[in-house]
Design a protein around this motif. Structure first.
Motif, short mmCIF file in Angstrom:
data_model
loop_
_atom_site.label_atom_id
_atom_site.label_comp_id
_atom_site.label_asym_id
_atom_site.label_seq_id
_atom_site.Cartn_x
_atom_site.Cartn_y
_atom_site.Cartn_z
N GLY A 239 -2.72 -11.31 7.02
CA GLY A 239 -2.49 -10.89 5.63
C GLY A 239 -3.40 -11.27 4.74
N VAL A 240 -3.90 -9.99 3.92
CA VAL A 240 -4.92 -10.37 3.17
C VAL A 240 -4.54 -9.84 1.65
CG1 VAL A 240 -6.59 -9.86 4.83
CG2 VAL A 240 -5.63 -7.81 3.46
N GLY A 241 -5.33 -9.89 0.80
CA GLY A 241 -5.43 -9.57 -0.64
C GLY A 241 -5.52 -7.83 -0.79
N GLY A 242 -5.27 -7.47 -1.95
CA GLY A 242 -5.30 -6.11 -2.09
C GLY A 242 -6.68 -5.44 -1.94
N ILE A 243 -7.49 -6.21 -2.46
CA ILE A 243 -9.19 -5.71 -2.28
C ILE A 243 -9.47 -5.42 -1.01
CG2 ILE A 243 -11.23 -5.90 -2.78
CD1 ILE A 243 -10.39 -7.51 -5.63
N GLU A 244 -9.20 -6.49 -0.15
CA GLU A 244 -9.51 -6.49 1.21
C GLU A 244 -8.73 -5.25 2.04
OE1 GLU A 244 -10.10 -10.81 0.22
OE2 GLU A 244 -8.51 -9.23 -0.08
N ALA A 245 -7.45 -5.26 1.71
CA ALA A 245 -6.92 -4.13 2.56
C ALA A 245 -7.30 -2.89 1.90
CB ALA A 245 -5.43 -4.27 1.91
N GLU A 246 -7.71 -2.66 0.66
CA GLU A 246 -8.02 -1.33 0.22
C GLU A 246 -9.44 -1.06 0.70
OE1 GLU A 246 -9.02 0.75 -4.24
OE2 GLU A 246 -7.60 -0.62 -3.77
N ALA A 247 -10.41 -2.19 1.03
CA ALA A 247 -11.50 -1.86 1.46
C ALA A 247 -11.43 -1.50 3.16
CB ALA A 247 -12.53 -3.26 1.66
N ALA A 248 -10.46 -2.15 3.69
CA ALA A 248 -10.18 -1.63 5.21
C ALA A 248 -9.64 -0.12 5.24
CB ALA A 248 -9.02 -2.66 5.72
N MET A 249 -8.67 0.33 4.15
CA MET A 249 -8.14 1.74 3.97
C MET A 249 -9.42 2.42 3.91
SD MET A 249 -5.60 2.87 1.15
CE MET A 249 -6.90 2.96 -0.14
N LEU A 250 -10.55 2.30 3.17
CA LEU A 250 -11.58 3.01 2.95
C LEU A 250 -12.67 2.94 4.19
CD1 LEU A 250 -11.89 2.80 -0.76
CD2 LEU A 250 -10.63 4.54 0.58
N GLY A 251 -12.18 2.19 5.23
CA GLY A 251 -13.23 2.27 6.22
C GLY A 251 -14.34 0.99 6.36
N GLN A 252 -14.20 0.25 5.54
CA GLN A 252 -15.29 -0.94 5.35
C GLN A 252 -14.81 -2.34 6.04
OE1 GLN A 252 -18.12 -0.37 3.49
NE2 GLN A 252 -17.14 1.54 3.75
N PRO A 253 -15.72 -2.90 6.70
CA PRO A 253 -15.37 -3.96 7.35
C PRO A 253 -14.99 -5.14 6.45
CG PRO A 253 -17.77 -3.96 7.10
CD PRO A 253 -17.10 -2.44 6.27
#
Length: 677
Positions: A239-253
């Protein structure tokens, strides 16, 4: 200067060579049911980086993630070596780049990420670019589960009315998500009235092992995810915050420290009458005392052999409550049995078994990984318990609940000691300790067929003995998926739950997240008039004061059958181990032990849970009902922003974006904000 450049080029060349060598030397093939797969082999990697046999299996998942993404930049060979070297100390201060396979969202914290995607498309459109190229780079599933409220309860119309009100209240958000569902690639929406995201993930979305076609090869690797809800830890996720999840959504580690791993050894078996809820409350109590914030908790030991996967999911679900980053159970035969039950394909199940065994991720009897530190629990020592009155780690043995309530009252600075009973006849028993909410809710427990069947069986026995729910109790049943309704119906238990007021109110989080709805007016008036300290009993995971309802000071986490029992008792101050729940026609007391279902009775009821139920309910899981399909949307690549909206507005982040970024102008006339040392 020329010599310096040559040195840098030589180092870069060497790093690139190391990356190529590591990837090439680790590549392996797996044949499962005549189908070829490629994977990056941990045993092969260990042959040149060091032995990892006793590395915790949760760490092996991280290690495989790094090995698969090694590029010499975000992931270096030193990162892999640090994971291997962790075995010598059980600790590391090294930061790594973790790339989950997919992202799981719910409809509150997930919406901003999709709004940002829509804004990106708007900017690309303004710059005359190719709009349809803006999509998530990782697979994203958004499950609508946080919006349904228990406005109506206690009758057969409750579910339909609550859904109608939910659709009316959230029409703008739902229209936006429905647009996104058809506009973006790699983005799926599970419509409202379907289930809770973690339970849907457990029963359908999760694969345990993921595979993906890359060119002419099919690569296989562990199923991993991050989610915008803290209880994503329930299956394969963090479980992570919205920023981390959005980063993952955009292919970022996602950057994270190599974690400490706390080993939690389970031995023995649960005794007769003990539920998975009792177990998770004991585990939460122990781990909260240990202190596991920022750490992984990995469960091991031969006690796992008799612990069903649904019980494991209940424990992993409450990782946020005991403070861990994740709660990890290794794959074994129990896992495969659940995959079969829930309708996963034979090919997928065979792949899970073959891959986890090849990678050293399979649990064998007697496994003893190396951990940072260890705890142990004999399952036979777990007893029936609740947690309360306002923290999930405050476990209370069932017989001691009245004393815990009294102790809370003594410490309540707002207690005026002038309490009165309710003024009207219907609520004449309403006094301090009155249970005004009894809710079977939350993915923590409704994902577990054994405790749900136990609740239904207890209700059936209670009805047969003539017991009734107290009139001031607001009752509700909100399963985490439609499969629960299917097997309760098949077992013949729905009618008894309905008769006690536990009618279906929705498929969503409801009371667990505070969407309990208003209490009946007479009850609210009585609480205020008497300044009463009343209670809620729920099968949820959090019970902070004021979370469930602003008028309820004490909230108690309990198993679903205990929720039903407290609805019959009507007051938290009744000792359910010694005091009767009511009387039969002869005036003889009826006790909890008289209606508590046996292990054999639950096992017989569980035979009603069939694979066909999962296949039926998830066959069209993304389609939604008529009310969802009736939401009007534009079949456009960009969203039509509503100027007067106060909820979904176009963010300004990309307003000044240009096709060619401006050069950095530097800083002029800047000054220090402060000095830090």
């Amino acid at each position: 200067m020329a010599l310096l450049f040559k040195s840098i080029n030589f180092i870069t060349l060497c790093r690139g060579h190391n990356v190529i060598r590591t990837r090439k030397n680790s590549l392996a093939k797996l044949v499962v049911q005549k189908k070829d797969y490629c994977y990056y082999s941990l045993p092969k990697m260990a042959s040149f980086l060091g032995d990892i046999d006793r590395l915790p299996k949760s760490m092996k998942v991280l290690l495989e993630n790094l090995l698969r993404h090694i590029d010499g930049k975000s992931v270096k060979e030193n990162d892999l070596q640090a994971m291997v070297d962790w075995l010598s100390t059980g600790h590391s201060d090294r930061e790594i780049a973790y790339r989950p396979v997919r992202v799981l969202m719910q409809d509150f914290t997930g919406v901003p990420a999709i709004v940002d995607l829509a804004a990106m498309r708007e900017a690309v459109k303004r710059l005359v670019g190719e709009v349809k190229r803006v999509n998530p780079l990782s697979a994203v599933d958004l499950v609508i589960d946080h919006s349904v409220t228990v406005d109506n309860f206690g009758d057969e119309n409750a579910f339909g009315e609550n859904v109608r009100m939910e659709m009316a209240r959230n029409c703008e958000r739902y229209a936006f998500l429905r647009w996104g569902q058809q506009a973006f690639n790699r983005f799926r929406v599970v419509p409202p009235g379907t289930g809770i995201c973690h339970q849907v993930n457990l029963e359908y979305l999760g694969k345990t092992v993921w595979h993906e076609q890359q060119g002419d090869q099919c690569f296989v690797y562990p199923d991993t995810l991050v989610g915008t809800d803290s209880h994503t830890t329930m299956i394969n996720g963090l479980g992570v915050g919205g920023i981390e999840a959005e980063a993952a959504m955009l292919g970022q580690p996602i950057s994270m420290l190599i974690p400490d791993v706390v080993g939690f050894k389970l031995t023995g078996k649960l005794n007769e009458g003990i539920t998975a809820t009792d177990l998770v409350l004991r585990v939460t109590e122990m781990l909260r005392k240990q202190g596991v914030v920022g750490k992984f908790v990995e469960f091991y030991g031969d006690g796992l052999a008799d612990l069903p996967l649904a019980d494991r999911a209940t424990i992993a679900n409450m990782s946020p409550e005991f403070g861990a980053t994740c709660g990890f159970f290794p794959v074994d035969e129990v896992t495969l049995n659940y995959l079969r039950l829930s309708g996963r394909s034979d090919q997928q199940i065979a792949l899970v078994e073959a891959y986890t065994k090849a990678q050293g991720l399979w649990r064998y009897p007697g496994d003893e990984p190396v951990f940072t530190c260890q705890l142990a629990l004999d399952l036979a020592t777990v007893v029936t318990s609740l947690a309360g009155p306002k923290r999930p780690q405050d476990r209370v043995v069932l017989s001691q609940v009245p004393q815990a309530f009294t102790a809370f009252k003594a410490l309540d600075i707002h207690n005026k000691n002038n309490h009165k009973n309710a003024p009207d006849d219907e609520n004449s028993g309403l006094s301090d300790g009155a249970v005004v909410i009894a809710a079977i809710t939350s993915c923590t427990n409704t994902s577990n067929p054994s405790v749900m069947m136990a609740a239904g069986l207890l209700a059936k026995k209670a009805v047969e003995k003539g017991l009734k729910t107290k009139p001031w109790v607001k009752t509700s049943l909100a399963p985490g998926s439609k499969v629960v309704t299917e097997y309760l119906n098949a077992a013949g238990l729905t009618a008894s739950l309905d008769q006690l007021g536990f009618n279906l109110v929705g498929y969503g989080c409801t009371t667990c997240i505070g969407n309990s709805g208003a209490l009946p007016k007479a009850v609210e008036t009585a609480i205020a008039a008497g300044d009463l300290t009343v209670s809620a009993v729920l099968s949820g995971n959090r019970n902070f004061e004021g979370r469930i309802h602003p008028l309820i000071k004490t909230n108690w986490l309990a198993s679903p059958p205990l929720v039903v029992a407290y609805a019959l008792a009507g007051n938290i101050q009744i000792n359910l181990t010694d005091d009767p729940l009511g009387q039969d026609q002869q005036g003889k007391g009826i006790y909890l032990k008289d209606i508590w279902p046996s292990t054999q009775e639950i096992a017989t009821a569980l035979e009603a849970v069939k694979t066909e139920m999962f296949l039926k309910e998830y066959a069209e899981v993304f389609n939604g009902d008529e009310s969802w399909q009736a939401i009007p949307i534009e079949s456009s690549l960009t969203y039509h922003w509503q100027e007067k909206s106060t909820y979904i507005c176009q963010p300004p982040f990309f307003d000044d974006m240009k096709l060619i970024p401006e050069k950095n102008r530097g800083y002029k006339r800047s000054t220090h904000f402060g000095y830090f040392c």
